[in-house]
Write a protein that holds these residues in place. Structure first.
Motif, short mmCIF file in Angstrom:
data_model
loop_
_atom_site.label_atom_id
_atom_site.label_comp_id
_atom_site.label_asym_id
_atom_site.label_seq_id
_atom_site.Cartn_x
_atom_site.Cartn_y
_atom_site.Cartn_z
N ASP A 194 0.84 -1.19 0.00
CA ASP A 194 0.00 0.00 0.00
C ASP A 194 0.88 1.25 0.00
O ASP A 194 1.64 1.47 0.95
N PRO A 195 0.77 2.09 -1.04
CA PRO A 195 1.62 3.29 -1.10
C PRO A 195 1.37 4.26 0.04
O PRO A 195 2.29 4.98 0.45
N LEU A 196 0.16 4.30 0.56
CA LEU A 196 -0.11 5.21 1.67
C LEU A 196 0.56 4.72 2.96
O LEU A 196 1.06 5.53 3.75
N GLU A 197 0.57 3.42 3.17
CA GLU A 197 1.26 2.89 4.35
C GLU A 197 2.74 3.25 4.31
O GLU A 197 3.32 3.67 5.33
N LEU A 198 3.35 3.11 3.13
CA LEU A 198 4.75 3.51 3.02
C LEU A 198 4.92 5.00 3.28
O LEU A 198 5.82 5.41 4.03
N LEU A 199 4.06 5.81 2.70
CA LEU A 199 4.17 7.26 2.89
C LEU A 199 4.08 7.63 4.35
O LEU A 199 4.86 8.45 4.84
N ARG A 201 4.97 5.95 6.82
CA ARG A 201 6.18 5.52 7.52
C ARG A 201 7.38 6.42 7.23
O ARG A 201 8.28 6.54 8.08
N VAL A 202 7.41 7.05 6.05
CA VAL A 202 8.62 7.81 5.68
C VAL A 202 8.34 9.28 5.37
O VAL A 202 9.25 10.00 4.96
N SER A 203 7.12 9.76 5.59
CA SER A 203 6.76 11.11 5.12
C SER A 203 7.67 12.20 5.68
O SER A 203 7.92 13.19 4.99
N ASN A 204 8.17 12.02 6.89
CA ASN A 204 9.05 13.04 7.45
C ASN A 204 10.45 13.03 6.83
O ASN A 204 11.25 13.92 7.09
N ARG A 205 10.73 12.05 5.95
CA ARG A 205 12.01 11.99 5.25
C ARG A 205 11.87 12.33 3.77
O ARG A 205 12.87 12.37 3.04
N GLU A 256 -1.15 14.08 3.35
CA GLU A 256 -0.04 13.71 4.23
C GLU A 256 1.20 14.56 3.96
O GLU A 256 1.87 15.02 4.91
N LEU A 257 1.51 14.81 2.70
CA LEU A 257 2.68 15.63 2.40
C LEU A 257 2.51 17.05 2.92
O LEU A 257 3.46 17.64 3.46
N PHE A 262 5.85 19.37 3.42
CA PHE A 262 6.56 19.14 2.16
C PHE A 262 6.39 20.34 1.23
O PHE A 262 5.29 20.85 1.04
N ASP A 263 7.50 20.78 0.63
CA ASP A 263 7.42 21.84 -0.37
C ASP A 263 8.47 21.63 -1.46
O ASP A 263 8.97 22.58 -2.06
#
Length: 297
Positions: A194-199, A201-205, A256-257, A262-263
């Motif tokens: 699931d791409p959202l699950e990955l996001l 987990r790593v969105s702050n990176r 989420e971004l 995120f920018d």
């Protein structure tokens, strides 16, 4: 507010293998789009001549665009230390290429998922090689971006860190101000995940993103996973498609971004059915960026 770039996904064979399209022709095509920049690929045939690097930057900037990101594919999971050392030197050359083109982000990968590699061994090899490149990147103001990748166009095996748990383990190994994630939601589907699950987990990176949408021409994701190992290029049942009409939930992704601030750059990987398709994808992303990053904030 995020900025938009485009990548010549539809023209890789012409630009990198048979030479039937010149880089200047791609620049002219892409510069007509409502985008801010052109994502580059280190394997364009004409990039072999270093004298071309500043010339291509001048051509792009003459159109009011920039080259923010470099797409390249180091193979850091090879068992031979001499081979890995050569890949580190290649990556440093790609960092130089990014710098001369005026870019800020240069992709790294883990390497190919060779059958004999254990997860721990592959992660360690990839982390060591990426860390060996980071001081060189930092000196030139370049951030190395690790993509949750499926497979380089010209590799035999899929990405070693294709699976979410392996990718996150590798990301967690590396902490450096010039290192971040290039998030590609479409590639997660190809791992059966699931791409959202990955996001989440790593969105702050995440510092950059590839925007695309994927379709299966026939069969299922499970069929694709059974076929993907050991053949050059992408599996035949896989297709890129118009953004906003495939599997990805861009509202959830951008929510989420935006939440994590995120920018960065969003680079579009489609247009396989022509430039009109790419124009529609640009328009879709422009609408979504305006919705989630309104100008009056």
């Amino acid at each position: 507010m995020p900025q938009l770039a485009a990548f010549p996904k539809a023209f890789m064979q012409q630009l990198c293998k048979d030479g039937t399209m010149t880089v200047s022709e791609w620049i002219e095509l892409a510069s007509q789009l409502n985008i801010d920049g052109l994502e580059w690929y280190a394997g364009f045939l004409e990039m072999a001549d270093e004298a071309n690097w500043p010339l291509f930057r001048q051509q792009v900037e003459a159109h009011g665009k920039v080259i923010p990101m470099m797409c390249c594919s180091p193979d850091f999971t090879h068992p031979d230390p001499a081979f890995r050392a050569q890949e580190i030197e290649k990556q440093k050359r790609w960092i130089d290429m990014t710098y001369i083109l005026g870019g800020s982000y240069c992709r790294v990968l883990s390497g190919q998922r060779r059958p004999e590699l254990s997860m721990e061994e592959g992660v360690s090899l990839a982390a060591e090689c990426i860390e060996a490149c980071l001081p060189y990147a930092q000196e030139r103001g370049i951030t190395l971006i690790l993509e949750n990748h499926y497979k380089d166009d010209f590799w035999t095996y899929p990405e070693f860190a294709q699976k979410m748990d392996v990718f996150c383990m590798l990301v967690d190994r590396i902490h450096h101000p010039n290192f971040g994630v290039n998030y590609d939601p479409s590639n997660t589907y190809l791992a059966g995940e699931d791409p959202l699950e990955l996001l989440y987990r790593v969105s702050n990176r995440v510092v950059t993103m590839h925007a695309s949408d994927r379709y299966l021409i026939e069969g299922t994701i499970e069929d694709l996973r059974r076929e993907e190992g050991g053949a050059a290029g992408y599996a035949k049942r896989l297709s890129h498609g118009e953004i906003g009409k495939g599997l990805n939930d861009y509202d959830a992704i951008f929510t989420e971004l935006k939440r994590v601030g995120f920018d960065g750059w969003i680079s579009i990987e489609d247009g396989v059915d022509g430039m009109a398709q790419l124009e529609r994808s640009v328009a879709f992303l422009r609408r979504k960026i305006a919705e989630y990053w309104p100008c009056d904030e």
